[in-house]
Design a protein around this motif. Structure first.
Motif, PDB file in Angstrom:
ATOM      1  N   ASP A 156       0.833  -1.196   0.000  1.00  0.00           N
ATOM      2  CA  ASP A 156       0.000   0.000   0.000  1.00  0.00           C
ATOM      3  C   ASP A 156       0.870   1.250   0.000  1.00  0.00           C
ATOM      4  OD1 ASP A 156       0.866   0.363   2.625  1.00  0.00           O
ATOM      5  OD2 ASP A 156      -1.048  -0.176   3.523  1.00  0.00           O
ATOM      6  N   ALA A 157       0.222   2.402  -0.067  1.00  0.00           N
ATOM      7  CA  ALA A 157       0.933   3.671  -0.172  1.00  0.00           C
ATOM      8  C   ALA A 157       1.826   3.930   1.038  1.00  0.00           C
ATOM      9  CB  ALA A 157      -0.064   4.803  -0.352  1.00  0.00           C
ATOM     10  N   ALA A 158       1.488   3.356   2.179  1.00  0.00           N
ATOM     11  CA  ALA A 158       2.286   3.541   3.396  1.00  0.00           C
ATOM     12  C   ALA A 158       3.463   2.572   3.466  1.00  0.00           C
ATOM     13  CB  ALA A 158       1.395   3.370   4.622  1.00  0.00           C
ATOM     14  N   GLY A 159       3.531   1.629   2.521  1.00  0.00           N
ATOM     15  CA  GLY A 159       4.635   0.671   2.496  1.00  0.00           C
ATOM     16  C   GLY A 159       4.343  -0.656   3.173  1.00  0.00           C
ATOM     17  N   GLN A 160       3.121  -0.841   3.639  1.00  0.00           N
ATOM     18  CA  GLN A 160       2.769  -2.104   4.282  1.00  0.00           C
ATOM     19  C   GLN A 160       2.535  -3.171   3.213  1.00  0.00           C
ATOM     20  OE1 GLN A 160      -0.441  -1.896   7.070  1.00  0.00           O
ATOM     21  NE2 GLN A 160      -0.473  -4.091   7.401  1.00  0.00           N
ATOM     22  N   ARG A 161       3.199  -4.317   3.374  1.00  0.00           N
ATOM     23  CA  ARG A 161       3.137  -5.408   2.395  1.00  0.00           C
ATOM     24  C   ARG A 161       2.139  -6.465   2.853  1.00  0.00           C
ATOM     25  NH1 ARG A 161       5.303 -10.376   1.960  1.00  0.00           N
ATOM     26  NH2 ARG A 161       5.754 -11.120  -0.118  1.00  0.00           N
ATOM     27  N   THR A 162       1.283  -6.897   1.928  1.00  0.00           N
ATOM     28  CA  THR A 162       0.337  -7.969   2.190  1.00  0.00           C
ATOM     29  C   THR A 162       0.552  -9.061   1.152  1.00  0.00           C
ATOM     30  OG1 THR A 162      -1.285  -6.344   2.964  1.00  0.00           O
ATOM     31  CG2 THR A 162      -2.103  -8.548   2.445  1.00  0.00           C
ATOM     32  N   PRO A 163       0.952 -10.266   1.585  1.00  0.00           N
ATOM     33  CA  PRO A 163       1.177 -11.347   0.615  1.00  0.00           C
ATOM     34  C   PRO A 163      -0.137 -11.866   0.039  1.00  0.00           C
ATOM     35  CG  PRO A 163       1.514 -12.143   2.848  1.00  0.00           C
ATOM     36  CD  PRO A 163       1.244 -10.675   2.955  1.00  0.00           C
ATOM     37  N   ILE A 164      -0.059 -12.363  -1.173  1.00  0.00           N
ATOM     38  CA  ILE A 164      -1.230 -12.917  -1.857  1.00  0.00           C
ATOM     39  C   ILE A 164      -0.859 -14.286  -2.392  1.00  0.00           C
ATOM     40  CG2 ILE A 164      -2.785 -12.662  -3.836  1.00  0.00           C
ATOM     41  CD1 ILE A 164      -2.292  -9.621  -3.549  1.00  0.00           C
ATOM     42  N   ALA A 165      -1.723 -15.254  -2.161  1.00  0.00           N
ATOM     43  CA  ALA A 165      -1.547 -16.594  -2.721  1.00  0.00           C
ATOM     44  C   ALA A 165      -2.937 -17.125  -3.045  1.00  0.00           C
ATOM     45  CB  ALA A 165      -0.839 -17.503  -1.717  1.00  0.00           C
ATOM     46  N   TYR A 166      -3.139 -17.510  -4.299  1.00  0.00           N
ATOM     47  CA  TYR A 166      -4.454 -18.003  -4.712  1.00  0.00           C
ATOM     48  C   TYR A 166      -4.291 -19.111  -5.736  1.00  0.00           C
ATOM     49  CZ  TYR A 166      -9.304 -18.163  -6.087  1.00  0.00           C
ATOM     50  OH  TYR A 166     -10.580 -18.589  -6.337  1.00  0.00           O
ATOM     51  N   SER A 167      -5.120 -20.114  -5.619  1.00  0.00           N
ATOM     52  CA  SER A 167      -5.080 -21.239  -6.544  1.00  0.00           C
ATOM     53  C   SER A 167      -6.501 -21.736  -6.770  1.00  0.00           C
ATOM     54  CB  SER A 167      -4.219 -22.351  -5.938  1.00  0.00           C
ATOM     55  OG  SER A 167      -4.167 -23.445  -6.798  1.00  0.00           O
ATOM     56  N   TRP A 168      -6.837 -21.965  -8.026  1.00  0.00           N
ATOM     57  CA  TRP A 168      -8.139 -22.553  -8.344  1.00  0.00           C
ATOM     58  C   TRP A 168      -7.996 -23.398  -9.601  1.00  0.00           C
ATOM     59  CZ3 TRP A 168     -11.720 -22.903 -12.214  1.00  0.00           C
ATOM     60  CH2 TRP A 168     -12.956 -23.444 -11.856  1.00  0.00           C
ATOM     61  N   TYR A 169      -8.497 -24.624  -9.521  1.00  0.00           N
ATOM     62  CA  TYR A 169      -8.507 -25.550 -10.659  1.00  0.00           C
ATOM     63  C   TYR A 169      -9.895 -26.157 -10.769  1.00  0.00           C
ATOM     64  CZ  TYR A 169      -3.484 -25.118 -10.744  1.00  0.00           C
ATOM     65  OH  TYR A 169      -2.218 -24.609 -10.841  1.00  0.00           O
ATOM     66  N   GLY A 170     -10.339 -26.346 -12.006  1.00  0.00           N
ATOM     67  CA  GLY A 170     -11.633 -26.982 -12.234  1.00  0.00           C
ATOM     68  C   GLY A 170     -11.620 -28.402 -11.686  1.00  0.00           C
ATOM     69  N   ASP A 171     -12.770 -28.848 -11.204  1.00  0.00           N
ATOM     70  CA  ASP A 171     -12.819 -30.186 -10.616  1.00  0.00           C
ATOM     71  C   ASP A 171     -13.892 -31.080 -11.241  1.00  0.00           C
ATOM     72  OD1 ASP A 171     -15.025 -28.915  -9.625  1.00  0.00           O
ATOM     73  OD2 ASP A 171     -14.613 -29.314  -7.523  1.00  0.00           O
ATOM     74  N   ASP A 172     -14.546 -30.598 -12.274  1.00  0.00           N
ATOM     75  CA  ASP A 172     -15.599 -31.388 -12.897  1.00  0.00           C
ATOM     76  C   ASP A 172     -15.321 -31.480 -14.398  1.00  0.00           C
ATOM     77  OD1 ASP A 172     -17.889 -32.671 -13.724  1.00  0.00           O
ATOM     78  OD2 ASP A 172     -19.255 -31.375 -12.609  1.00  0.00           O
ATOM     79  N   ILE A 173     -14.881 -32.636 -14.828  1.00  0.00           N
ATOM     80  CA  ILE A 173     -14.493 -32.835 -16.229  1.00  0.00           C
ATOM     81  C   ILE A 173     -15.669 -32.619 -17.191  1.00  0.00           C
ATOM     82  CG2 ILE A 173     -14.900 -35.332 -16.316  1.00  0.00           C
ATOM     83  CD1 ILE A 173     -11.829 -33.716 -17.807  1.00  0.00           C
ATOM     84  N   ARG A 174     -16.889 -32.762 -16.696  1.00  0.00           N
ATOM     85  CA  ARG A 174     -18.055 -32.596 -17.575  1.00  0.00           C
ATOM     86  C   ARG A 174     -18.141 -31.185 -18.156  1.00  0.00           C
ATOM     87  NH1 ARG A 174     -22.497 -34.657 -13.523  1.00  0.00           N
ATOM     88  NH2 ARG A 174     -21.164 -33.380 -12.239  1.00  0.00           N
ATOM     89  N   TRP A 175     -17.669 -30.176 -17.427  1.00  0.00           N
ATOM     90  CA  TRP A 175     -17.718 -28.795 -17.920  1.00  0.00           C
ATOM     91  C   TRP A 175     -16.586 -28.497 -18.889  1.00  0.00           C
ATOM     92  CZ3 TRP A 175     -22.113 -26.520 -17.242  1.00  0.00           C
ATOM     93  CH2 TRP A 175     -22.892 -26.854 -16.152  1.00  0.00           C
ATOM     94  N   ALA A 176     -15.494 -29.243 -18.798  1.00  0.00           N
ATOM     95  CA  ALA A 176     -14.318 -28.967 -19.623  1.00  0.00           C
ATOM     96  C   ALA A 176     -14.587 -29.182 -21.108  1.00  0.00           C
ATOM     97  CB  ALA A 176     -13.155 -29.842 -19.168  1.00  0.00           C
ATOM     98  N   ARG A 177     -15.475 -30.070 -21.452  1.00  0.00           N
ATOM     99  CA  ARG A 177     -15.776 -30.351 -22.855  1.00  0.00           C
ATOM    100  C   ARG A 177     -16.245 -29.099 -23.607  1.00  0.00           C
ATOM    101  NH1 ARG A 177     -17.245 -34.448 -26.275  1.00  0.00           N
ATOM    102  NH2 ARG A 177     -16.872 -36.048 -24.726  1.00  0.00           N
ATOM    103  N   HIS A 178     -16.895 -28.201 -22.913  1.00  0.00           N
ATOM    104  CA  HIS A 178     -17.473 -27.018 -23.548  1.00  0.00           C
ATOM    105  C   HIS A 178     -16.644 -25.755 -23.307  1.00  0.00           C
ATOM    106  CE1 HIS A 178     -20.862 -29.644 -24.167  1.00  0.00           C
ATOM    107  NE2 HIS A 178     -20.874 -29.888 -22.872  1.00  0.00           N
ATOM    108  N   SER A 179     -15.428 -25.923 -22.840  1.00  0.00           N
ATOM    109  CA  SER A 179     -14.595 -24.773 -22.475  1.00  0.00           C
ATOM    110  C   SER A 179     -13.610 -24.404 -23.571  1.00  0.00           C
ATOM    111  CB  SER A 179     -13.804 -25.093 -21.201  1.00  0.00           C
ATOM    112  OG  SER A 179     -14.672 -25.334 -20.127  1.00  0.00           O
ATOM    113  N   SER A 180     -13.163 -23.152 -23.504  1.00  0.00           N
ATOM    114  CA  SER A 180     -12.099 -22.698 -24.401  1.00  0.00           C
ATOM    115  C   SER A 180     -10.758 -23.154 -23.834  1.00  0.00           C
ATOM    116  CB  SER A 180     -12.149 -21.178 -24.525  1.00  0.00           C
ATOM    117  OG  SER A 180     -11.911 -20.588 -23.249  1.00  0.00           O
ATOM    118  N   THR A 181      -9.684 -22.839 -24.515  1.00  0.00           N
ATOM    119  CA  THR A 181      -8.359 -23.305 -24.121  1.00  0.00           C
ATOM    120  C   THR A 181      -7.999 -22.912 -22.689  1.00  0.00           C
ATOM    121  OG1 THR A 181      -7.618 -23.184 -26.414  1.00  0.00           O
ATOM    122  CG2 THR A 181      -5.906 -23.277 -24.718  1.00  0.00           C
ATOM    123  N   TRP A 182      -8.200 -21.670 -22.303  1.00  0.00           N
ATOM    124  CA  TRP A 182      -7.788 -21.190 -20.980  1.00  0.00           C
ATOM    125  C   TRP A 182      -8.974 -20.823 -20.094  1.00  0.00           C
ATOM    126  CZ3 TRP A 182      -3.126 -22.284 -19.523  1.00  0.00           C
ATOM    127  CH2 TRP A 182      -2.115 -22.403 -20.468  1.00  0.00           C
TER     128      TRP A 182
END
Length: 168
Positions: free
Chosen positions: A119-145
């Motif tokens: 932030d503007a005051a110099g305070q650092r906040t770490p970020i970590a995020y992960s998400w992966y699809g878990d239902d192969i049935r939806w993947a058939r109708h998805s685009s590459t990414w």
């Protein structure tokens, strides 16, 4: 002694300001710049995935974050790294280099993102995020990414709600 009268309008404005002050702590962080890069582990896979796709992913994450977060000249700096990304369908590079793949091939995709917000005051906040699809049935109708883009959008929504600590 003279009595001071407060108009109902001034009283309502003062009460509104007093009530809005705690809510300001829950507002989305103001960002002056968003920096996105590809992590070293994912960069090693550039021969398999393709540089063009990795550049496109980085640009998409940056656009998604900038759309969701308010920008301000005096805001903080958000630095994000795409550590891993899995496509739902083969990339152009994968189709060229791997026998047996076609655009009919599909699977679950997603992404892992890390970084920090200073932030503007110099305070650092770490970020970590992960998400992966878990239902192969939806993947058939998805685009590459599709699932990776979904991960980017989910992260952006959490950051817009100022949920840095919950972005894991």
């Amino acid at each position: 002694m003279r009595a001071v009268l407060v108009s109902p309008l001034l009283a309502a404005l003062a009460l509104g300001a007093a009530l809005a002050a705690p809510l300001a702590a829950f507002a989305a962080p103001a960002v002056s710049s968003v920096r996105v890069s590809i992590g070293p582990g994912l960069a090693e896979k550039a021969d398999q995935i393709g540089d063009r796709d990795l550049d496109s992913l980085a640009a998409d994450l940056r656009r998604t974050i900038e759309r969701r977060l308010p920008s301000a000249r005096d805001g903080g700096v958000l630095t994000l790294v795409i550590d891993d990304a899995r496509p739902n369908r083969p990339t152009a590079q994968q189709l060229l280099t791997t026998q047996g793949l076609s655009m009919e091939s599909f699977g679950n995709g997603g992404a892992t993102i890390s970084g920090d917000y200073v932030d503007a005051a110099g305070q650092r906040t770490p970020i970590a995020y992960s998400w992966y699809g878990d239902d192969i049935r939806w993947a058939r109708h998805s685009s590459t990414w599709h699932d990776a883009e979904d991960a980017f959008d989910r992260l952006a929504r959490r950051l817009a709600k100022d949920q840095f600590s919950d972005a894991r």
